[in-house]
Design an enzyme around this catalytic site. Structure first.
Site, PDB file in Angstrom:
ATOM      1  N   HIS A 125       0.858  -1.181   0.000  1.00  0.00           N
ATOM      2  CA  HIS A 125       0.000   0.000   0.000  1.00  0.00           C
ATOM      3  C   HIS A 125       0.893   1.228   0.000  1.00  0.00           C
ATOM      4  CE1 HIS A 125      -3.097  -2.819   1.043  1.00  0.00           C
ATOM      5  NE2 HIS A 125      -2.482  -3.128   2.156  1.00  0.00           N
TER       6      HIS A 125
ATOM      7  N   GLU B 266      -2.506 -13.280   4.261  1.00  0.00           N
ATOM      8  CA  GLU B 266      -2.324 -12.269   5.318  1.00  0.00           C
ATOM      9  C   GLU B 266      -3.548 -12.028   6.206  1.00  0.00           C
ATOM     10  OE1 GLU B 266      -0.228 -11.891   2.694  1.00  0.00           O
ATOM     11  OE2 GLU B 266       1.559 -10.796   3.336  1.00  0.00           O
TER      12      GLU B 266
ATOM     13  N   TYR C 277      -6.785 -11.464   5.154  1.00  0.00           N
ATOM     14  CA  TYR C 277      -7.890 -10.697   4.564  1.00  0.00           C
ATOM     15  C   TYR C 277      -9.041 -11.654   4.206  1.00  0.00           C
ATOM     16  CZ  TYR C 277      -4.509  -6.857   4.249  1.00  0.00           C
ATOM     17  OH  TYR C 277      -3.599  -5.877   4.540  1.00  0.00           O
TER      18      TYR C 277
ATOM     19  N   ARG D 108      -2.139 -14.721  -4.576  1.00  0.00           N
ATOM     20  CA  ARG D 108      -1.274 -14.601  -3.401  1.00  0.00           C
ATOM     21  C   ARG D 108      -1.784 -15.551  -2.332  1.00  0.00           C
ATOM     22  NH1 ARG D 108       2.987 -10.993  -1.510  1.00  0.00           N
ATOM     23  NH2 ARG D 108       2.832 -10.829   0.743  1.00  0.00           N
TER      24      ARG D 108
ATOM     25  N   HIS E 287      -1.879 -10.737   9.492  1.00  0.00           N
ATOM     26  CA  HIS E 287      -1.456  -9.500  10.166  1.00  0.00           C
ATOM     27  C   HIS E 287      -1.645  -9.582  11.677  1.00  0.00           C
ATOM     28  CE1 HIS E 287      -0.365  -7.611   6.550  1.00  0.00           C
ATOM     29  NE2 HIS E 287      -1.573  -7.343   6.109  1.00  0.00           N
TER      30      HIS E 287
ATOM     31  N   ARG F 220       9.669  -3.689  -0.411  1.00  0.00           N
ATOM     32  CA  ARG F 220      10.491  -2.672   0.244  1.00  0.00           C
ATOM     33  C   ARG F 220      11.873  -2.524  -0.401  1.00  0.00           C
ATOM     34  NH1 ARG F 220      10.317  -4.562   6.220  1.00  0.00           N
ATOM     35  NH2 ARG F 220      10.732  -6.505   5.116  1.00  0.00           N
TER      36      ARG F 220
ATOM     37  N   GLN G  71      10.017   2.198   8.862  1.00  0.00           N
ATOM     38  CA  GLN G  71       9.734   3.529   9.393  1.00  0.00           C
ATOM     39  C   GLN G  71       9.043   4.467   8.405  1.00  0.00           C
ATOM     40  OE1 GLN G  71      13.443   4.174  11.841  1.00  0.00           O
ATOM     41  NE2 GLN G  71      12.521   6.189  11.948  1.00  0.00           N
TER      42      GLN G  71
ATOM     43  N   GLN H  52      25.291   7.436  13.800  1.00  0.00           N
ATOM     44  CA  GLN H  52      24.339   6.668  14.603  1.00  0.00           C
ATOM     45  C   GLN H  52      23.955   5.340  13.923  1.00  0.00           C
ATOM     46  OE1 GLN H  52      22.893   8.060  17.760  1.00  0.00           O
ATOM     47  NE2 GLN H  52      24.637   9.400  17.456  1.00  0.00           N
TER      48      GLN H  52
ATOM     49  N   TRP I 100       6.082  -3.407  18.754  1.00  0.00           N
ATOM     50  CA  TRP I 100       5.548  -4.520  19.550  1.00  0.00           C
ATOM     51  C   TRP I 100       6.589  -5.634  19.695  1.00  0.00           C
ATOM     52  CZ3 TRP I 100       5.006  -9.518  17.644  1.00  0.00           C
ATOM     53  CH2 TRP I 100       5.114  -9.679  16.264  1.00  0.00           C
TER      54      TRP I 100
ATOM     55  N   LEU J 182      15.608  13.379  17.069  1.00  0.00           N
ATOM     56  CA  LEU J 182      16.664  12.897  16.170  1.00  0.00           C
ATOM     57  C   LEU J 182      16.110  11.724  15.386  1.00  0.00           C
ATOM     58  CD1 LEU J 182      19.635  12.225  15.256  1.00  0.00           C
ATOM     59  CD2 LEU J 182      19.665  10.732  17.238  1.00  0.00           C
TER      60      LEU J 182
HETATM   61  P1  NAP Z   1      13.891   9.775  22.665  1.00  0.00           P
HETATM   62  O1  NAP Z   1      13.039   8.767  22.006  1.00  0.00           O
HETATM   63  O2  NAP Z   1      13.512  11.189  22.583  1.00  0.00           O
HETATM   64  O3  NAP Z   1      14.019   9.339  24.198  1.00  0.00           O
HETATM   65  C1  NAP Z   1      14.827  10.027  25.090  1.00  0.00           C
HETATM   66  C2  NAP Z   1      14.505   9.539  26.494  1.00  0.00           C
HETATM   67  O4  NAP Z   1      15.295  10.254  27.387  1.00  0.00           O
HETATM   68  C3  NAP Z   1      13.080   9.743  26.854  1.00  0.00           C
HETATM   69  O5  NAP Z   1      12.589   8.482  27.270  1.00  0.00           O
HETATM   70  C4  NAP Z   1      13.112  10.761  27.978  1.00  0.00           C
HETATM   71  O6  NAP Z   1      12.279  10.141  28.937  1.00  0.00           O
HETATM   72  C5  NAP Z   1      14.547  10.765  28.449  1.00  0.00           C
HETATM   73  N1  NAP Z   1      15.080  12.099  28.705  1.00  0.00           N
HETATM   74  C6  NAP Z   1      15.045  13.177  27.899  1.00  0.00           C
HETATM   75  N2  NAP Z   1      15.699  14.210  28.459  1.00  0.00           N
HETATM   76  C7  NAP Z   1      16.184  13.756  29.635  1.00  0.00           C
HETATM   77  C8  NAP Z   1      16.937  14.361  30.674  1.00  0.00           C
HETATM   78  N3  NAP Z   1      17.352  15.611  30.591  1.00  0.00           N
HETATM   79  N4  NAP Z   1      17.228  13.613  31.748  1.00  0.00           N
HETATM   80  C9  NAP Z   1      16.814  12.349  31.854  1.00  0.00           C
HETATM   81  N5  NAP Z   1      16.091  11.736  30.897  1.00  0.00           N
HETATM   82  C10 NAP Z   1      15.780  12.431  29.805  1.00  0.00           C
HETATM   83  O7  NAP Z   1      15.362   9.683  22.122  1.00  0.00           O
HETATM   84  P2  NAP Z   1      16.290   8.445  21.849  1.00  0.00           P
HETATM   85  O8  NAP Z   1      15.899   7.241  22.620  1.00  0.00           O
HETATM   86  O9  NAP Z   1      17.653   8.986  22.025  1.00  0.00           O
HETATM   87  O10 NAP Z   1      16.033   8.123  20.345  1.00  0.00           O
HETATM   88  C11 NAP Z   1      16.381   9.101  19.353  1.00  0.00           C
HETATM   89  C12 NAP Z   1      15.510   8.946  18.114  1.00  0.00           C
HETATM   90  O11 NAP Z   1      15.777   7.752  17.454  1.00  0.00           O
HETATM   91  C13 NAP Z   1      14.046   8.996  18.418  1.00  0.00           C
HETATM   92  O12 NAP Z   1      13.397   9.762  17.429  1.00  0.00           O
HETATM   93  C14 NAP Z   1      13.640   7.561  18.314  1.00  0.00           C
HETATM   94  O13 NAP Z   1      12.304   7.412  17.912  1.00  0.00           O
HETATM   95  C15 NAP Z   1      14.597   7.014  17.283  1.00  0.00           C
HETATM   96  N6  NAP Z   1      14.872   5.583  17.542  1.00  0.00           N
HETATM   97  C16 NAP Z   1      13.868   4.715  17.413  1.00  0.00           C
HETATM   98  C17 NAP Z   1      14.100   3.380  17.678  1.00  0.00           C
HETATM   99  C18 NAP Z   1      13.009   2.367  17.510  1.00  0.00           C
HETATM  100  O14 NAP Z   1      11.886   2.731  17.171  1.00  0.00           O
HETATM  101  N7  NAP Z   1      13.275   1.104  17.746  1.00  0.00           N
HETATM  102  C19 NAP Z   1      15.342   2.970  18.110  1.00  0.00           C
HETATM  103  C20 NAP Z   1      16.349   3.910  18.261  1.00  0.00           C
HETATM  104  C21 NAP Z   1      16.093   5.218  17.977  1.00  0.00           C
HETATM  105  P3  NAP Z   1      11.566  10.879  30.123  1.00  0.00           P
HETATM  106  O15 NAP Z   1      11.363  12.304  29.694  1.00  0.00           O
HETATM  107  O16 NAP Z   1      10.337  10.119  30.373  1.00  0.00           O
HETATM  108  O17 NAP Z   1      12.538  10.729  31.224  1.00  0.00           O
HETATM  109 FE1  SF4 Z   2      13.055  -0.689   3.817  1.00  0.00          FE
HETATM  110 FE2  SF4 Z   2      12.921   1.023   5.894  1.00  0.00          FE
HETATM  111 FE3  SF4 Z   2      12.902   1.887   3.359  1.00  0.00          FE
HETATM  112 FE4  SF4 Z   2      10.777   0.639   4.357  1.00  0.00          FE
HETATM  113  S1  SF4 Z   2      11.589   2.600   5.033  1.00  0.00           S
HETATM  114  S2  SF4 Z   2      11.702   0.311   2.362  1.00  0.00           S
HETATM  115  S3  SF4 Z   2      11.777  -0.885   5.601  1.00  0.00           S
HETATM  116  S4  SF4 Z   2      14.572   0.840   4.400  1.00  0.00           S
END
Ligand code: NAP
Ligand code: SF4
Length: 663
Positions: free
Chosen positions: A28, A166, A168, A215, A253, A312, A340, A412, A569, A647
């Site tokens: 989609h 899936e 449906y 499919r 799903h 993808r 994402q 990163q 999840w 970020l």
């Molecule tokens: P984030 O998602 O903004 O989380 C930062 C965490 O730090 C929050 O849980 C916040 O929690 C805490 N925090 C913020 N300021 C603070 C302070 N001054 N003192 C203590 N705690 C503080 O940032 P991130 O984990 O660094 O991730 C960065 C970005 O990468 C995000 O956009 C994230 O979505 C993305 N990312 C996503 C994934 C994934 O989806 N699997 C994995 C890695 C990165 P509280 O305010 O509750 O304390």
């Molecule tokens: Fe692949 Fe991520 Fe791009 Fe989706 S957003 S096509 S999962 S690299």
């Protein structure tokens, strides 16, 4: 094995010859409901046809109003819609491609109140109870499939794909889980299979010798789904009813097993496809977690499949097949299975694009024309924003130098590559390296750029993408040597003890918890480990964490709300099974020899810790940018260096790419 000769070997599907074995599978896009934007969809698919895809399958279009996915149109049921669809088909044909319309009746998965199904049983992932289809409505629905197929062929599509997997509508008829009928459409396998077989027959009668791809759900991954034996029966019946090929789908799903996300090993489900291929004479298409040319070629060469469907990966690189054809599979921009910018966009009502390929579905925003004036461009910082900027600028013919203070590029992304389930980030970096070299970008690592030197070298443009620095924690005892930043943990520069407290509950806090609990050291899970972990061949087998881990955050509410919709999840489940403790609404008091002292709404607590990992977000690293600007030089600041809050690699790559393309 030569991937080129395998993937470029033409093949017949029905009466149509395909120029390559790579199918752009259905996904989609978010544009199916917007006929006024079908010209964009046409451009998007045409780009993939030009890039060498042998066959393209559109996102799903419903055969009638009840079958739509969302509470908006997205059906193809009336002759006056044919002209709109020509805007999709004609550009693909002009680019030498072939395209099928996917017919998808969402059944009880539709996100609207008028959902229907064989039986009135609510799906665990939908809030509405579906209305039970009457016999007359079932007959009408079959006619509707045929009408849509006929209209599709009138619009010029090379045929249709009938979405039968899936979870449906078609899956819902087939599975005892969702079909409790006692009439001719329920009960025995023959009765449950009557609906899909009738659909295939009706569509065949409506479209002559145009292609029918069916499919099929090769593996259901839900209780009360079809057994393997029943699936093989279905495959043979679908072939007999007139299908020209089987395209395999994996899992409903609502299955609580990851099927396409990063933790799924490459080609994990190929055995299910192979079993189908053994019982039919028509071509069989493999799918799910096949993102590399060598894997695609291998599953065809070893006889597991005839074609490979990639949705993808072709979003991530429209020229995937052409790069293989040119003998440069190393240049393929690797899909990292993050979901994402594709699935998560669709689920949040945004048009899809791709995190590692911001051009995807925004083809018109970018130009491929060589730059009129070739400039000397310096890019400072080789995280994802800098790499994207350098690459786009290099491709347009600018003379680009990419400086990186660290010994390797990636920022990163390089850190993320060691997280269990994110190993593909490392492959993406390898591909970036190859693409940068190919675009003529000079990469200088281990060089901390000095603004004076930059000025002396007289670059025409300076782009600063120095990224972020992890935020520290400002509480008494925060300078204790046991307190470390996540980046030091992930790059292996500190030793981590057995009792760990993680401060911060964002994406990185979750990733670090998994990294420390599993300690895989960058090794991918094998297929056997993955199947055992998620109970695909038996009961799920969870492992004990390697450490005692506590996550703590200040805000109230459950952990993990900010994680990606389609992948969060999995991470939450992993941490739950690894018994990672999670504490919300904490106030940080101090760090002492005993550990982290916190105040909770009803008590205080000391969390014993050998290591306290701070995952508290980041601050922009603007030092270099400010010094360059102070030197009187104009500077473009992008990515985390511009904005650290939220970020986000998706935004950083887009910012870099669009600037590099326009500079
Ligand atoms: P984030 O998602 O903004 O989380 C930062 C965490 O730090 C929050 O849980 C916040 O929690 C805490 N925090 C913020 N300021 C603070 C302070 N001054 N003192 C203590 N705690 C503080 O940032 P991130 O984990 O660094 O991730 C960065 C970005 O990468 C995000 O956009 C994230 O979505 C993305 N990312 C996503 C994934 C994934 O989806 N699997 C994995 C890695 C990165 P509280 O305010 O509750 O304390
Ligand atoms: Fe692949 Fe991520 Fe791009 Fe989706 S957003 S096509 S999962 S690299």
């Amino acid at each position: 094995m030569d991937a080129r000769s395998v993937l470029l070997d033409p093949t017949l599907v029905g009466t149509v010859s395909l120029k390559s074995r790579i199918v752009m599978g259905s996904m989609h896009t978010g544009l199916e409901c917007h006929p006024e934007r079908f010209d964009e969809l046409g451009r998007f698919y045409a780009e993939r046809a030009r890039g060498g895809a042998g066959l393209i399958v559109t996102g799903g279009f419903a055969p009638n109003f009840a079958g739509r996915m969302k509470n908006e149109p997205g059906t193809f049921e009336r002759p006056e819609q044919v002209a709109d669809h020509k805007k999709i088909v004609d550009p693909v044909h002009a680019a030498g491609g072939r395209i099928l319309l996917q017919i998808l009746h969402a059944g009880r998965y539709g996100y609207h109140p008028a959902v229907v199904a064989p039986s009135p049983i609510k799906s665990p992932i939908n809030r509405d109870v579906p209305a039970e289809l009457t016999s007359d409505q079932i007959q009408q629905t079959i006619r509707d499939y045929a009408t849509t197929a006929k209209l599709a062929v009138e619009a010029g599509y090379d045929g249709v794909e009938i979405m039968g997997s899936e979870g449906y509508l078609i899956s819902e008829f087939l599975a005892p889980r969702t079909n409790h009928r006692s009439d001719e459409w329920g009960g025995s396998l023959e009765n449950r299979g009557r609906f899909p077989i009738s659909v295939v027959k009706a569509v065949r009668a409506a479209i002559g010798d145009a292609i029918i791809s069916y499919r099929i759900s090769a593996l259901e991954l839900v209780d009360g789904g079809l057994t393997q034996e029943e699936t093989l029966w279905l495959a043979k019946e679908v072939e007999r009813a007139g299908a020209d090929c089987l395209s395999t789908g994996i899992g409903w799903h609502e299955a609580v097993v990851p099927t396409i996300a990063g933790p799924v090993p490459h080609t994990a489900f190929i055995e299910s496809t192979r079993r189908l291929k053994e019982v039919v004479g028509i071509p069989v298409t493999a799918s799910n977690r096949i993102n590399l040319p060598e894997d695609a070629a291998r599953v065809i060469a070893d006889g597991s499949a005839d074609l490979v469907s990639m949705a993808r990966p072709l979003l991530a690189d429209a020229a995937f097949v052409n790069k293989v054809a040119a003998g440069r599979p190393d240049l393929v921009n690797v899909c990292i299975a993050c979901n994402q910018a594709c699935l998560d966009h669709y689920f949040t009502d945004q048009v899809i694009t791709c995190l590692v390929n911001p051009r995807a579905a925004r083809e018109n925003d970018f130009t491929d024309a060589p730059a009129a004036a070739k400039k000397r461009v310096a890019v400072v910082g080789a995280g994802v924003a800098g790499m994207a900027a350098a690459l786009e600028a290099g491709r347009r013919g600018h003379h680009v130098t990419l400086f990186e203070a660290a010994p390797r590029i990636g920022g990163q992304f390089a850190l993320a590559a060691v997280i269990p389930g994110k190993e593909d980030y490392g492959l993406s970096l390898k591909s970036y390296e190859a693409q940068l070299t190919d675009a003529g970008v000079e990469v200088k690592t281990g060089i901390a750029v000095d603004p004076e030197t930059l000025k002396r070298e007289n670059f025409d443009e300076v782009i600063v993408s120095t990224g972020v620095t992890p935020r520290l924690i400002d509480i008494p005892g925060g300078d204790d040597p046991r307190v470390v930043s996540y980046s030091k943990v992930l790059d292996g520069s500190v030793n981590v003890g057995d009792r760990v407290v993680i401060i911060g509950g964002g994406g990185i806090g979750h990733d670090v918890a998994l990294f420390l609990a599993m300690e895989t050291n960058g090794r991918r899970q094998t297929r056997e480990e993955f199947f055992a972990r998620w109970g695909i061949d038996g009961k799920p087998k969870t492992h004990a964490a390697k450490r005692q881990i506590t996550m703590v955050k200040r805000s109230p509410g459950v952990f993990g709300r900010t994680l990606g919709k389609s992948t969060g999840w999995i991470l939450r489940q992993e941490l739950k099974d690894l018994k990672v403790r999670q504490i919300a609404e904490a106030r940080y008091l101090k760090i002492s020899g005993e550990g982290l002292h916190i105040a909770l709404p009803d008590r205080t607590e000391i969390l014993p810790a050998d290591t306290i990992v701070v995952c508290a977000g980041q601050d922009s690293d603007r030092g270099v940018a400010d010094r360059i600007a102070a030197n009187g030089q104009t500077v473009h600041v992008i990515g985390g260096a511009r904005l650290a809050g939220e970020l986000d690699a998706k935004r950083a790559i887009y910012e870099g790419a669009i600037l590099g393309n326009r500079i």
